[in-house]
Design a protein around this motif. Structure first.
Motif, mmCIF file in Angstrom:
data_model
loop_
_atom_site.group_PDB
_atom_site.id
_atom_site.type_symbol
_atom_site.label_atom_id
_atom_site.label_comp_id
_atom_site.label_asym_id
_atom_site.label_seq_id
_atom_site.Cartn_x
_atom_site.Cartn_y
_atom_site.Cartn_z
ATOM 1 N N LEU A 39 0.862 -1.182 0.000
ATOM 2 C CA LEU A 39 0.000 0.000 0.000
ATOM 3 C C LEU A 39 0.896 1.229 0.000
ATOM 4 N N GLY A 40 0.999 1.883 -1.157
ATOM 5 C CA GLY A 40 1.911 3.008 -1.281
ATOM 6 C C GLY A 40 1.248 4.272 -1.785
ATOM 7 N N ASP A 41 1.753 5.415 -1.341
ATOM 8 C CA ASP A 41 1.373 6.746 -1.807
ATOM 9 C C ASP A 41 -0.132 7.002 -1.743
ATOM 10 N N PRO A 42 -0.788 6.791 -0.595
ATOM 11 C CA PRO A 42 -2.204 7.155 -0.488
ATOM 12 C C PRO A 42 -2.367 8.665 -0.315
ATOM 13 N N GLU A 43 -3.558 9.156 -0.645
ATOM 14 C CA GLU A 43 -3.910 10.564 -0.451
ATOM 15 C C GLU A 43 -5.100 10.623 0.504
ATOM 16 N N PHE A 44 -5.090 11.602 1.420
ATOM 17 C CA PHE A 44 -6.065 11.638 2.504
ATOM 18 C C PHE A 44 -6.951 12.875 2.408
ATOM 19 N N ASP A 45 -8.229 12.688 2.753
ATOM 20 C CA ASP A 45 -9.202 13.776 2.729
ATOM 21 C C ASP A 45 -9.789 13.947 4.126
ATOM 22 N N SER A 46 -9.472 15.082 4.766
ATOM 23 C CA SER A 46 -9.986 15.347 6.108
ATOM 24 C C SER A 46 -11.457 15.745 6.092
ATOM 25 N N ARG A 47 -11.980 16.133 4.936
ATOM 26 C CA ARG A 47 -13.400 16.492 4.848
ATOM 27 C C ARG A 47 -14.290 15.269 5.028
ATOM 28 N N THR A 48 -14.012 14.234 4.243
ATOM 29 C CA THR A 48 -14.865 13.041 4.251
ATOM 30 C C THR A 48 -14.258 11.895 5.039
ATOM 31 N N ASN A 49 -13.063 12.108 5.598
ATOM 32 C CA ASN A 49 -12.372 11.073 6.379
ATOM 33 C C ASN A 49 -12.186 9.802 5.552
ATOM 34 N N VAL A 62 -10.785 3.142 -2.206
ATOM 35 C CA VAL A 62 -11.057 4.131 -1.169
ATOM 36 C C VAL A 62 -11.281 3.394 0.143
ATOM 37 N N ALA A 63 -10.649 3.883 1.205
ATOM 38 C CA ALA A 63 -10.830 3.330 2.546
ATOM 39 C C ALA A 63 -11.233 4.447 3.493
ATOM 40 N N ASP A 64 -11.806 4.083 4.619
ATOM 41 C CA ASP A 64 -12.243 5.054 5.616
ATOM 42 C C ASP A 64 -11.129 5.336 6.622
ATOM 43 N N ILE A 65 -11.148 6.553 7.169
ATOM 44 C CA ILE A 65 -10.260 6.936 8.258
ATOM 45 C C ILE A 65 -11.126 7.292 9.463
ATOM 46 N N ASP A 66 -10.826 6.708 10.596
ATOM 47 C CA ASP A 66 -11.552 7.037 11.822
ATOM 48 C C ASP A 66 -10.961 8.322 12.399
ATOM 49 N N PRO A 67 -11.713 9.437 12.384
ATOM 50 C CA PRO A 67 -11.132 10.697 12.861
ATOM 51 C C PRO A 67 -10.818 10.691 14.352
ATOM 52 N N ALA A 68 -11.450 9.800 15.109
ATOM 53 C CA ALA A 68 -11.192 9.745 16.550
ATOM 54 C C ALA A 68 -9.858 9.087 16.860
ATOM 55 N N THR A 69 -9.433 8.138 16.005
ATOM 56 C CA THR A 69 -8.200 7.394 16.266
ATOM 57 C C THR A 69 -7.136 7.579 15.192
ATOM 58 N N GLY A 70 -7.555 7.960 13.975
ATOM 59 C CA GLY A 70 -6.622 8.028 12.858
ATOM 60 C C GLY A 70 -6.338 6.680 12.233
ATOM 61 N N ASP A 71 -7.162 5.669 12.523
ATOM 62 C CA ASP A 71 -6.946 4.329 11.987
ATOM 63 C C ASP A 71 -7.570 4.182 10.600
ATOM 64 N N ILE A 72 -6.976 3.317 9.771
ATOM 65 C CA ILE A 72 -7.474 3.006 8.435
ATOM 66 C C ILE A 72 -8.395 1.798 8.521
ATOM 67 N N SER A 73 -9.530 1.858 7.826
ATOM 68 C CA SER A 73 -10.464 0.736 7.799
ATOM 69 C C SER A 73 -10.967 0.517 6.371
ATOM 70 N N PRO A 74 -10.763 -0.718 5.828
ATOM 71 C CA PRO A 74 -10.061 -1.855 6.417
ATOM 72 C C PRO A 74 -8.546 -1.667 6.365
ATOM 73 N N GLU A 350 -6.049 15.794 9.426
ATOM 74 C CA GLU A 350 -6.439 16.404 10.693
ATOM 75 C C GLU A 350 -7.440 15.511 11.414
ATOM 76 N N ALA A 351 -6.949 14.781 12.406
ATOM 77 C CA ALA A 351 -7.799 13.941 13.237
ATOM 78 C C ALA A 351 -8.469 14.791 14.312
ATOM 79 N N ASP A 352 -9.379 14.182 15.048
ATOM 80 C CA ASP A 352 -10.074 14.919 16.100
ATOM 81 C C ASP A 352 -9.115 15.431 17.167
ATOM 82 N N PHE A 353 -8.007 14.725 17.370
ATOM 83 C CA PHE A 353 -7.064 15.095 18.422
ATOM 84 C C PHE A 353 -5.915 15.947 17.901
ATOM 85 N N GLY A 354 -5.962 16.330 16.616
ATOM 86 C CA GLY A 354 -4.913 17.160 16.048
ATOM 87 C C GLY A 354 -4.353 16.547 14.777
ATOM 88 N N PRO A 355 -3.449 17.249 14.094
ATOM 89 C CA PRO A 355 -2.911 16.739 12.832
ATOM 90 C C PRO A 355 -1.943 15.584 13.035
#
Length: 559
Positions: A39-49, A62-74, A350-355
């Motif tokens: 998994l290389g060179d992903p791009e992240f969107d803080s608007r839609t997580n 496309v994968a989801d980002i949990d803004p509370a933890t910053g984890d990738i799912s799946p 930008e996660a909920d706890f900061g960048p």
């Protein structure tokens, strides 16, 4: 607030980390993707997580980002298969990129048609949470798109290379209007939009030196803006909250990061960032802002050049963040210094706890690539020394600390109520009315980021009403600057207008203004007074919205 000086031991030497913070920085650098998946060179969107990336087979995921933890799912990043048949990153030079309109986010990428012809693909979210894809109208022989930034306040656009070999051109267009395509009068190496302006930026060889040039978005006219013997590579742009204006970062001679600012029509070097490390090269500077300040995430490397990518770091590397203020040096290494690895492609989210900074860790021998997440530690920074969005000059303070803080006693405990996530809490501030109700403009994350404003009961959190602001306030791009009068009527600024609504959310009047404001106040004679972000001061009659005075204080500046 105390100014802490932290010394971090790295290898055999020390590097200074000077920063105003509420706690000593502790490295938090974790693997967040499946080690079995390349998994290389992903791009992240803080608007839609969300995260977008392209695999080796040419599939777009496309994968989801949990803004509370910053984890990738799946963990393998393969959440939704959006499209297939993408052109190789090695051949194109870049993977998929996000591009933004006022409220919408899209993915732009290079497709391969019939195995030979490049074309630009666009993926857009549908109303059901899925994706629709299409080849751009008149999009053949166009490739390597770059999008508009999240701060864009108009339709989503892309810049790209037009051509299939000799005679390539820099071009750009609205993603839904093929007739809007404009071509630069010169240049072949691609370009990026300058955030908050009507220009693009690219590089071009002048004699033997790589220089910056800006391209007028309407005319395509190219103007060289840097000079001197230093090479400038890989420009990126951002809106600096310290100045509320666009700035540009570049690699300087591959060994430092240069930050550029337009001063009275002339682009000048604002700061040169020389990382306090034994590594001699830098790669992929990524500017970002947080808490009213500007930073750069960047790779420090011993060497550059991997395959067809001359600026990719090679060997053991480090991930750093640095501030852009030459008067307040700030450098922080955020990857795990106890391990050696080939790290590249820092991306800020930008996660909920900061960048945090996501980056790719590659093992060339094993042929693996994983994603790691390093906390910047900036989420701990707080206090009255933090500049306000746009700079404190544009705020009319009403407390004796000149801080914009509440004039009321702070309680020992709070009762929380949830309405919706506030996408930009620096602009969308709640205001309490005379009857104890709270008025607040916000983005509704449950309705496609619809722009709304609501009235809440402060004691219970009950919603008195919640209106779609685009219905009552047509063409609104932002709602800010709330003020309540003694009758409970509500004053709110939108892009280009000041508006008055009654306590039920009905529009009373709307008066055009220049820009928008964040801090309207009443004068001692009950007139409405406010400053706008672009330097205008207004005095208005609250009863009917008549402008009693409107004057620019920064007429020499081109916004």
């Amino acid at each position: 607030m105390k100014r802490l000086i932290q010394m971090i031991l790295v290898g055999a030497g020390f590097t200074a980390n000077i920063h105003t913070a509420s706690a000593v920085f502790v490295v938090d650098d974790q693997v967040v993707s499946d080690p079995a998946t390349f998994l290389g060179d992903p791009e992240f969107d803080s608007r839609t997580n969300q995260m977008v990336w392209q695999d080796a087979l040419g599939d777009l995921w496309v994968a989801d980002i949990d803004p509370a933890t910053g984890d990738i799912s799946p963990l393998d990043g393969k959440g939704t298969l959006v499209d297939s048949g993408l052109a190789s990153i090695v051949g194109v030079g870049n993977g998929p990129e996000w591009t933004y309109g006022v409220q919408d986010a899209h993915i732009a990428y290079t497709r391969l048609i019939n195995g030979t012809t490049r074309a630009i693909g666009i993926a857009s979210m549908d109303g059901a949470g899925g994706w629709t894809t299409r080849i751009l109208n008149d999009g053949f022989n166009r490739w390597r798109p770059e999008g508009t930034s999240p701060s864009n306040t108009s339709a989503a656009r892309i810049a790209y290379i037009k051509g299939s070999g000799a005679g390539n051109q820099i071009a750009w267009r609205n993603i839904v209007d093929s007739t809007s395509e404009t071509v630069a009068t010169s240049g072949v190496d691609g370009a990026r939009f300058v955030a908050g302006s009507s220009f693009l930026v690219s590089t071009a060889k002048v004699a033997t030196v790589s220089q910056l040039q800006i391209i007028h978005e309407v005319t395509g006219q190219v103007t060289q803006i840097t000079f001197g013997a230093n090479h400038k590579y890989n420009p990126a742009t951002f809106i600096a909250p310290e100045f509320n204006e666009p700035m540009i970062t570049t690699m300087q001679n591959k060994t430092a990061v240069a930050v550029w600012r337009n001063v009275a029509g002339v682009w000048e070097k604002h700061h040169t960032i020389n990382l306090p490390t034994s590594k001699g090269y830098v790669s992929s500077p990524e500017p970002f802002t947080y808490g009213g300040k500007s930073y750069v995430a960047v790779v420090a490397a011993d060497a550059l050049g991997v395959g067809n990518f001359p600026f990719q770091p090679a060997g053991d590397t480090e991930i750093w963040i640095a501030g852009i203020d030459p008067g307040q040096p700030f450098y922080r290494r955020i990857d795990d210094p106890s391990t050696n690895a080939q790290r590249s492609e820092p991306e800020v989210y930008e996660a909920d706890f900061g960048p945090v900074v996501f980056y790719t860790e590659t093992d060339p021998v094993a042929g693996t690539a994983i994603v790691r997440r390093a906390d910047t530690g900036l989420g701990d920074t707080t206090g009255y020394d933090m500049p306000l969005y746009g700079g404190p000059w544009s705020v009319m303070h009403r407390d004796n600390r000149n801080s914009g803080s509440t004039p009321y006693e702070i309680p020992d405990a709070y009762v929380g109520h949830n309405l919706a996530f506030l996408k930009n809490v620096q602009i969308n501030r709640p205001t309490m009315g005379p009857k104890g109700n709270i008025y607040i403009p916000y983005y509704d994350t449950n309705a496609g980021y619809a722009r709304k404003f609501a009235s809440l009961e402060a004691a219970t959190g009950a919603v008195n009403y919640s209106h779609d602001s685009t219905v009552l306030l047509p063409d609104v791009t932002v709602a800010a600057g709330n003020l309540i009068d003694r009758n409970g009527d509500y004053y709110v600024s939108t892009e280009g207008a000041m508006n008055k609504l009654d306590s039920d959310g009905n529009l009373i009047w709307s008066t055009p203004i220049e820009g928008f404001t964040r801090s309207p106040q009443f004068t001692s004679t009950d007139k409405l007074i406010f400053l706008t972000w672009n330097g205008w001061v207004y005095v208005m009659e609250p009863s009917d919205g008549t402008i009693l005075m409107g004057r620019t204080m920064t007429g020499w500046r081109d916004y």
